[in-house]
Design a protein around this motif. Sequence first.
Motif, PDB file in Angstrom:
ATOM      1  N   ILE A   7       0.834  -1.192   0.000  1.00 18.03           N
ATOM      2  CA  ILE A   7       0.000   0.000   0.000  1.00 18.03           C
ATOM      3  C   ILE A   7       0.879   1.256   0.000  1.00 18.03           C
ATOM      4  CG2 ILE A   7      -0.330   0.480   2.488  1.00 18.03           C
ATOM      5  CD1 ILE A   7      -3.445  -0.177   0.943  1.00 18.03           C
ATOM      6  N   GLU A   8       2.108   1.117   0.496  1.00 14.37           N
ATOM      7  CA  GLU A   8       2.999   2.282   0.553  1.00 14.37           C
ATOM      8  C   GLU A   8       3.679   2.529  -0.789  1.00 14.37           C
ATOM      9  OE1 GLU A   8       3.952   0.356   4.773  1.00 14.37           O
ATOM     10  OE2 GLU A   8       5.655   0.818   3.467  1.00 14.37           O
ATOM     11  N   ASP A   9       3.580   1.578  -1.679  1.00 11.31           N
ATOM     12  CA  ASP A   9       4.298   1.715  -2.945  1.00 11.31           C
ATOM     13  C   ASP A   9       3.797   2.905  -3.732  1.00 11.31           C
ATOM     14  OD1 ASP A   9       4.580  -1.830  -3.665  1.00 11.31           O
ATOM     15  OD2 ASP A   9       5.679  -0.518  -2.319  1.00 11.31           O
ATOM     16  N   ARG A  10       4.731   3.560  -4.353  1.00 11.82           N
ATOM     17  CA  ARG A  10       4.390   4.695  -5.195  1.00 11.82           C
ATOM     18  C   ARG A  10       5.012   4.470  -6.563  1.00 11.82           C
ATOM     19  NH1 ARG A  10       1.163   5.141  -2.163  1.00 11.82           N
ATOM     20  NH2 ARG A  10       0.731   6.706  -0.587  1.00 11.82           N
ATOM     21  N   GLY A  11       4.486   5.193  -7.530  1.00 10.36           N
ATOM     22  CA  GLY A  11       5.102   5.118  -8.843  1.00 10.36           C
ATOM     23  C   GLY A  11       4.400   4.116  -9.727  1.00 10.36           C
ATOM     24  N   PRO A  12       4.658   4.240 -11.028  1.00 14.23           N
ATOM     25  CA  PRO A  12       3.990   3.390 -12.012  1.00 14.23           C
ATOM     26  C   PRO A  12       4.400   1.922 -11.904  1.00 14.23           C
ATOM     27  CG  PRO A  12       5.115   5.268 -13.044  1.00 14.23           C
ATOM     28  CD  PRO A  12       5.582   5.195 -11.637  1.00 14.23           C
ATOM     29  N   ALA A  13       3.664   1.077 -12.605  1.00 14.64           N
ATOM     30  CA  ALA A  13       3.986  -0.348 -12.622  1.00 14.64           C
ATOM     31  C   ALA A  13       5.303  -0.585 -13.360  1.00 14.64           C
ATOM     32  CB  ALA A  13       2.857  -1.126 -13.293  1.00 14.64           C
ATOM     33  N   VAL A  14       5.459   0.112 -14.479  1.00 15.61           N
ATOM     34  CA  VAL A  14       6.633  -0.107 -15.327  1.00 15.61           C
ATOM     35  C   VAL A  14       7.190   1.246 -15.776  1.00 15.61           C
ATOM     36  CG1 VAL A  14       7.422  -1.014 -17.563  1.00 15.61           C
ATOM     37  CG2 VAL A  14       5.728  -2.299 -16.233  1.00 15.61           C
TER      38      VAL A  14
END
Length: 325
Positions: A7-14
């Motif tokens: 849930i803390e992840d930020r930024g695009p998938a790729v």
Amino acid sequence: MTGKTRIEDRGPAVVFTGVVKTYGRAGRTVRAVDGVDLIVERGETVALLGRNGAGKSTAIGLLLGLDTPDSGTVRLLGRSPERAVRAGLAGAMLQDGRPIPRVTARELVRFVASLHPHPLPVAETLGLAGVTAYADRRVDKLSGGQAQRVRFAVALAGDPELVVLDEPTAALDVEARRSLWESVGKFAERGGTVLFSTHQLEEADRYADRVVVMDRGRIVADGSGEEIGRSVGGGLVSLDPAGLTGLELASLPGVVHVEMADGRAQLRTDDSDATVVALAAIGAVRDLRVGRATLEDAFLSLTAPPDREADTAAPTVTRVGQEAV
Ligand SMILES: Nc1ncnc2c1ncn2[C@@H]1O[C@H](COP(=O)(O)OP(=O)(O)O)[C@@H](O)[C@H]1O
Ligand SMILES: [Mg+2]
């Protein structure tokens, strides 16, 4: 999708930034991936569309950390590809036909799940991939389509946020394709990100939100199927050229491509109205027809056959048959 840290992840998938990958050595090199910049947002379903040899599998190998770029950077879910894959955040179905193990689908998925830190429950994985009905049969006894859905289950086992599918339907019949896409669609509906490669435009248009067209290592178009059609001159104007040359026609307003065949001129234009007005002004309206290019036309005009060097920047004049341009 689940899990606490994500849930803390930020930024695009790729994120691909200036990625180059060359094969071969001095003199005889192939730039399989030739300066690719690409962002795939989380939750998107993106098709990487290109002919054989366009660089799709190379790009996917770089994305998954199976290979390293000569220059540029690849980020996967805000991490290096290696870290993202090890954390189970990305699952993949690769193009190479690895031998099918002599175990059941349930055993295989259970084993793969055991390798991941936050796997999906095995029954849920089997259900999502649509293999529940034959989960206890040996994988090497299944049909091609069933085996391919087991491979999809393997890709899902670690509860990934992103699945990468390299030409997943290439060897499947129509019905098996439909079933696989149904399962992929369920994963996408849960919020998963999907990146798949294909050389079939229809498949890209039908199953992806966004189509990225790759040709000789480069991205040559990026958008919805409709946008791609428009970008190459979605309007088609055909007429009896009555002495006008291909070069003269190519210089008319809106025209991005001219093809002379069987005594007719086919103009691809990004502004049909302007092109028709200009034709009328020079009196060239013999047997004029106006229509729209298909998406297939767009794909073909964006990607050159391997042995042809095309300059896509300028209006191109293609000669077909014996008609001189
Ligand atoms: N391991 C390799 N060694 C040498 N050339 C390769 C290798 N892998 C791919 N290529 C070349 O790189 C180009 C892109 O290949 P690939 O990524 O497999 O394309 P696609 O998946 O779109 O068919 C092709 O010209 C191919 O021949
Ligand atoms: Mg490939």
